[in-house]
Write a protein that holds these residues in place. Sequence first.
Motif: not given
Length: 302
Positions: A90-118
């Motif tokens: 996955f790659e984060l550019n500001g508030d736009t996220l590009t992510v691979g289809g195999g990425y765990s959605i739970i893991k991603l949500a946890t990472i993104i929340s800690k970056k202050g993104l909703s």
Amino acid sequence: MSTLYQDLIEANIGKVLENEPLAKHTTMKIGGPAEIFIEPSNSEHLTKAFRIIKKHNVKWRAIGRGSNLLVADQGIEGVVIKLGLGMDDFELNGDTLTVGGGYSIIKLATIISKKGLSGLEFSSGIPGSIGGAVYMNAGAHGADMSKILVKAHILFEDGTLEWLTNEEMKFSYRTSILQEERPGICIGAVLKLQKGEKENIVAVMQKNKDYRRDTQPWNYPCAGSIFRNPLPNYAGQLVEDAGLKGYQIGGAKISEMHGNFIVNAGGATAQDVLDLIDFVKKTIYEKYEVSMETEVEIIGLK
């Protein structure tokens, strides 16, 4: 099939196995073997594998992390493609996220929340992949993937790759264009998030996680919600009102915590689950004249 297997091995596209038990790859721990099972090491290798599969003209289907899935006891003919390691960048550019289809959605949500993104708070506790979440428009707590998806990268049955916009995905309740109208694999997605207060976002995530832990039987192997909500009714409430919580056929049991979950209470077969689903459908219709439709995807039946 052995020639196809050999071609895939020689192509060096990642993991390639014969007669792989799919019970090892589903959250319900149920399912017969895949004739050939592949886990491509990246998107280029997926495309390469797909060309070989099409050349041999065999059936195929994709899975992610194996949630929301019931695989038949006799297994699946042809090739099963798992989007996992190598398809989880996955790659984060500001508030736009590009992510691979195999990425765990739970893991991603946890990472993104800690970056202050909703935007992914709803997915806290959903044990699936991004690709699967896009495919079925996964959601909870009044939100779903359609609210945040900008576009999805799709590999179609003919081997072509195409970016589909949110509108082109034709999202509706737990449904997208990929399920019937244009079958394909979501190998990646672009999501639009919103900046917010990290503490608030993390608090909502924890609240959603706690709710799932307190109301859903994740201590047993299960596939998530079995039935779609027949709005304005709720599937779990109908099952509970009918007195079916705890009802068991073979190793398959309706959860005593939540009426819309069937758990593998030990040694359950896919047929046990199917028989229990049919029993629930018949009972609910007889009692309330409400037709129940499955949300869990049932695959491998001939």
